[in-house]
Design an enzyme around this catalytic site. Structure first.
Site, short mmCIF file in Angstrom:
data_model
loop_
_atom_site.label_atom_id
_atom_site.label_comp_id
_atom_site.label_asym_id
_atom_site.label_seq_id
_atom_site.Cartn_x
_atom_site.Cartn_y
_atom_site.Cartn_z
N ASP A 174 11.09 -7.07 4.22
CA ASP A 174 9.74 -6.62 4.53
C ASP A 174 9.92 -5.47 5.50
OD1 ASP A 174 7.25 -6.15 5.62
OD2 ASP A 174 6.74 -8.26 5.90
N SER A 219 3.12 11.39 -0.76
CA SER A 219 2.05 11.44 -1.76
C SER A 219 1.41 12.81 -1.66
CB SER A 219 1.01 10.36 -1.45
OG SER A 219 -0.18 10.57 -2.18
N TYR A 244 -5.02 5.68 4.34
CA TYR A 244 -3.79 5.98 3.58
C TYR A 244 -3.36 7.42 3.82
CZ TYR A 244 -0.80 6.75 -0.51
OH TYR A 244 0.25 7.08 -1.34
N LYS A 287 0.03 8.95 5.60
CA LYS A 287 0.93 9.84 4.85
C LYS A 287 1.03 11.21 5.53
CE LYS A 287 2.24 7.14 1.46
NZ LYS A 287 3.65 6.74 1.29
#
Length: 273
Positions: A58, A133, A146, A150
């Site tokens: 993890d 991304s 998110y 990023k």
């Protein structure tokens, strides 16, 4: 045989990257939270005629990350692929949701990178490839947490790159656009799509647009091919996109698509090599 550590390999891009690096001649240690989900990876490796080592990790577990890196010893390639999406505009996100995105998409990446750097620096070589991304270059509605994480990890890696290069360590980021994988199914906050609130019509429109984008998504293998290239090429660069769609979308924010303009300038801030 160089050792590659790849995170988030149970499905999608990570799975294909692990197999691709093994095919390229690397010893691959492929991590996932639950090794009981390794069947697809092991089957793909067998079909490709290669072997991969599966390790439980993890990435948000600092102690487990340190233990794994210490056990492996020299790591020649680190691919930070594990990540999670998030759906919701800021008013819908509590501090825990924001922190969860930072934990997986930013802090875990920073931690693993920091753990492998001493060995790479001592060896005078190494590759660190972080899958970000197009959302790390272009902020998108309802992807607030998110994209923020990023953006943060891209800033971290772009800042690190010229310093690491002085010790022979290459730092790169890879920016996919829509990729057909289990990533969307694992997005946190997907249940908000059914919420009856002031944002519902906007969210519905966003989800309709996103569904269309994923209908024409790139394959995980296509994206992984770029990651493997970034990790193995003799002509490395900082920024990579995995498809024409990713180039076009990232280009909305970036004129410096391969990252060389920024790095050439910031490298000069460190004095003469």
């Amino acid at each position: 045989m160089p050792t590659a550590l790849v995170t988030g390999t149970s499905t999608g891009i990570g799975l294909a990257t692990a197999v691709g690096l093994a095919t390229a001649g690397h010893r691959v240690v492929a991590t996932m939270r639950d090794p009981r989900r390794a069947d697809a990876l092991l089957a793909a490796a067998e079909a490709a005629g290669v072997e991969v080592e599966v390790a439980a990790l993890d990435v948000t577990d600092a102690a487990a990350s340190a233990e794994l890196v210490a056990r492996l010893g020299t790591i020649d390639v680190l691919v930070n692929n594990a990540g999670q999406g998030s759906l919701g505009t800021l008013e819908q996100l509590d501090d825990a949701a924001l922190q969860a995105q930072l934990d997986v998409n930013y802090l875990a990446v920073a931690r693993l990178t920091r753990l492998v750097l001493p060995g790479m620096r001592a060896a005078g070589s190494g590759r660190i490839v972080t899958v970000t991304s197009v959302g790390g270059a272009v902020g998108q509605p309802f992807a607030d947490a998110y994209c923020a994480a990023k953006f943060a990890v891209e800033g971290l890696m772009q800042s690190l790159a010229p310093v690491a290069a002085r010790f022979g360590v290459t730092v790169s980021i890879v920016e996919p656009a829509a990729v057909g994988s289990a990533f969307v199914a694992n997005v946190a906050g997907r249940d908000r799509a059914a919420s009856d609130d002031p944002y519902a019509p906007l969210l519905a429109a966003y989800l309709e647009r996103t569904s269309a984008a994923f209908a024409a998504a790139q394959t995980p293998e296509g994206a992984a091919g770029v990651i493997v290239e970034a990790a193995t090429t003799s002509a490395p660069r900082f920024r990579w996109q995995t498809s024409d769609a990713a180039v076009a979308f990232a280009g909305l924010s970036l004129a410096d698509l391969d990252g060389s303009r920024v790095l050439n300038q910031t490298a000069g801030w460190l004095g003469t090599p």
